[in-house]
Design an enzyme around this catalytic site. Structure first.
Site, mmCIF file in Angstrom:
data_model
loop_
_atom_site.group_PDB
_atom_site.id
_atom_site.type_symbol
_atom_site.label_atom_id
_atom_site.label_comp_id
_atom_site.label_asym_id
_atom_site.label_seq_id
_atom_site.Cartn_x
_atom_site.Cartn_y
_atom_site.Cartn_z
ATOM 1 C CG MET A 1 -12.181 1.360 1.217
ATOM 2 S SD MET A 1 -13.846 0.750 0.943
ATOM 3 C CE MET A 1 -14.435 1.923 -0.269
ATOM 4 N N GLY A 2 -7.841 1.897 -1.022
ATOM 5 C CA GLY A 2 -6.976 1.816 -2.195
ATOM 6 C C GLY A 2 -7.509 2.635 -3.354
ATOM 7 C CB ALA A 3 -8.679 3.040 -6.264
ATOM 8 C CG LEU A 4 -3.878 4.693 -2.513
ATOM 9 C CD1 LEU A 4 -2.477 4.577 -1.891
ATOM 10 C CD2 LEU A 4 -4.919 4.953 -1.432
ATOM 11 C CG HIS A 5 -8.070 9.833 -5.296
ATOM 12 N ND1 HIS A 5 -8.132 10.734 -4.249
ATOM 13 C CD2 HIS A 5 -9.157 9.035 -5.149
ATOM 14 C CE1 HIS A 5 -9.207 10.509 -3.530
ATOM 15 N NE2 HIS A 5 -9.848 9.469 -4.043
ATOM 16 C CG ASP A 6 -3.286 14.114 -6.613
ATOM 17 O OD1 ASP A 6 -2.518 13.126 -6.539
ATOM 18 O OD2 ASP A 6 -3.184 14.994 -7.490
ATOM 19 C CG HIS B 1 -6.700 8.029 -1.104
ATOM 20 N ND1 HIS B 1 -7.147 7.792 -2.380
ATOM 21 C CD2 HIS B 1 -7.652 7.518 -0.275
ATOM 22 C CE1 HIS B 1 -8.310 7.146 -2.329
ATOM 23 N NE2 HIS B 1 -8.649 6.988 -1.069
ATOM 24 N N GLY C 1 -10.865 11.957 5.622
ATOM 25 C CA GLY C 1 -11.168 13.083 4.744
ATOM 26 C C GLY C 1 -12.560 13.648 4.992
ATOM 27 C CG ASP D 1 -15.953 9.592 2.282
ATOM 28 O OD1 ASP D 1 -16.815 9.067 1.581
ATOM 29 O OD2 ASP D 1 -14.769 9.743 1.904
HETATM 30 P P1 AMP Z 1 -11.629 5.651 0.565
HETATM 31 O O1 AMP Z 1 -10.414 4.979 0.020
HETATM 32 O O2 AMP Z 1 -12.545 6.197 -0.476
HETATM 33 O O3 AMP Z 1 -12.317 4.836 1.631
HETATM 34 O O4 AMP Z 1 -11.098 6.939 1.320
HETATM 35 C C1 AMP Z 1 -10.104 6.843 2.305
HETATM 36 C C2 AMP Z 1 -9.984 8.167 2.980
HETATM 37 O O5 AMP Z 1 -9.660 9.175 2.029
HETATM 38 C C3 AMP Z 1 -11.298 8.607 3.667
HETATM 39 O O6 AMP Z 1 -10.982 9.212 4.910
HETATM 40 C C4 AMP Z 1 -11.847 9.610 2.679
HETATM 41 O O7 AMP Z 1 -12.687 10.584 3.282
HETATM 42 C C5 AMP Z 1 -10.579 10.241 2.148
HETATM 43 N N1 AMP Z 1 -10.816 10.869 0.846
HETATM 44 C C6 AMP Z 1 -11.321 10.291 -0.270
HETATM 45 N N2 AMP Z 1 -11.443 11.191 -1.260
HETATM 46 C C7 AMP Z 1 -11.025 12.382 -0.755
HETATM 47 C C8 AMP Z 1 -10.915 13.698 -1.287
HETATM 48 N N3 AMP Z 1 -11.272 14.018 -2.533
HETATM 49 N N4 AMP Z 1 -10.436 14.673 -0.471
HETATM 50 C C9 AMP Z 1 -10.087 14.385 0.805
HETATM 51 N N5 AMP Z 1 -10.151 13.168 1.354
HETATM 52 C C10 AMP Z 1 -10.621 12.164 0.587
#
Ligand code: AMP
Length: 278
Positions: A27-32, A34, A144, A147
């Site tokens: 869903m973006g707002a990419l961090h480490d 992602h 990840g 979740d």
């Molecule tokens: P999101 O953008 O929050 O929907 O996350 C996208 C993907 O990144 C999902 O598969 C999440 O489980 C994974 N993700 C988010 N945060 C983390 C994290 N801290 N460590 C590992 N995977 C993550």
């Protein structure tokens, strides 16, 4: 790196490409966190595709859909720095044109725990993930463990609907102090951030225990202390089976997941840890 905003543009880019496609939906707002998924995808595919789409279907009416961070330019820079080949950034009307009716049901697994607090959340997740898998056509897709219930729902969907894709699970990435990285951490004030550490601390303590009751007691001790602060409200603390998410009997041996959700200030956070009882 190429950016596709429409399904047709993506299809054209894919036609030109060869080899195995590894896909990371976000869903973006990419961090480490992602970034670690993208790196895992890179190691398993010739072509790495990332999608960025804040999926309205998975947000409840009182949730943060409208204010969810959308720093697209920074996200695209991050993808480029990681050697992503294609970023798919559809609009809401591109994925959900007027007249759509059919959705995916996550079943009982989708109504437990996180699903009990967020009705229709996992149906929304599975609907968008199935659509994205159909559009992107990956050989492998990376999700990840952060979740964890989402990951298990997706694995269930892949089995139950015979989807021709391999699902890879990536470990949780944490800050140095233990807080699981999340796009929602930007909402936290410094005081809330330190209160939020109760989640990872509770899990760390539970993971060192050798029985289900001891693990529960260790986690609850930390969580109850956090609840002394009115800014912290525990939603659930669930020590469950890793594939059914059913509660475990006290004498259980085998693999388990401890999943937590809490509201810290106005921000809802989730975290979990995998553990084994012998
Ligand atoms: P999101 O953008 O929050 O929907 O996350 C996208 C993907 O990144 C999902 O598969 C999440 O489980 C994974 N993700 C988010 N945060 C983390 C994290 N801290 N460590 C590992 N995977 C993550």
């Amino acid at each position: 790196m190429r950016v596709a905003h429409t399904i047709a543009d993506y299809a054209k880019l894919r036609e030109l490409a060869e080899g195995r496609i590894a896909f990371v939906p976000t869903m973006g707002a990419l961090h480490d966190g992602h970034r670690s998924l993208i790196r895992l995808a890179r190691s398993r595919g010739d072509l790495v595709v990332v999608s960025i789409f804040v999926n309205p279907l998975q947000f409840g009416p009182d949730e943060d859909y409208a204010v969810y961070p959308r720093p697209l330019d920074v996200d695209l820079e991050r993808c480029a720095a990681e050697g992503v080949d294609i970023v798919f950034v559809p609009t809401v009307t591109e994925l959900y044109p007027a007249g759509r009716q059919v959705t995916v049901s996550a079943g009982a697994l989708g109504r437990a725990w996180e699903g009990a607090s967020r009705p229709a959340h996992f149906d929304g997740v599975l609907t968008v993930v199935l659509k994205l898998l159909n559009i992107v056509g990956p050989d492998v897709a990376v999700f990840g463990q952060k979740d964890i219930q989402q990951l298990v729902c997706i694995q269930r969907m892949v089995v139950d609907l015979n989807l021709p894709v391999e699902i890879l699970a990536a470990p949780i990435v944490r800050d140095a102090d233990g807080l699981a990285l999340s796009s929602r951490n930007v909402y936290l004030s410094p005081a809330e951030r330190s209160l939020a550490l109760s989640l990872s601390t509770a899990l760390e303590k539970a993971a060192t225990q050798t029985s289900v009751p001891a693990a529960r007691a260790a986690a609850y001790e930390t969580l109850e202390r956090a609840e002394d602060d009115p800014a912290f409200a525990l939603d659930y603390a669930a020590l469950v089976h890793p594939t059914t998410f059913a509660m475990l009997p006290d004498d259980y041996t085998g693999p388990a997941v401890f999943a937590l959700a809490a509201r810290v200030g106005r921000t809802r956070l989730i975290d979990n840890a995998s553990m084994t009882f012998r």
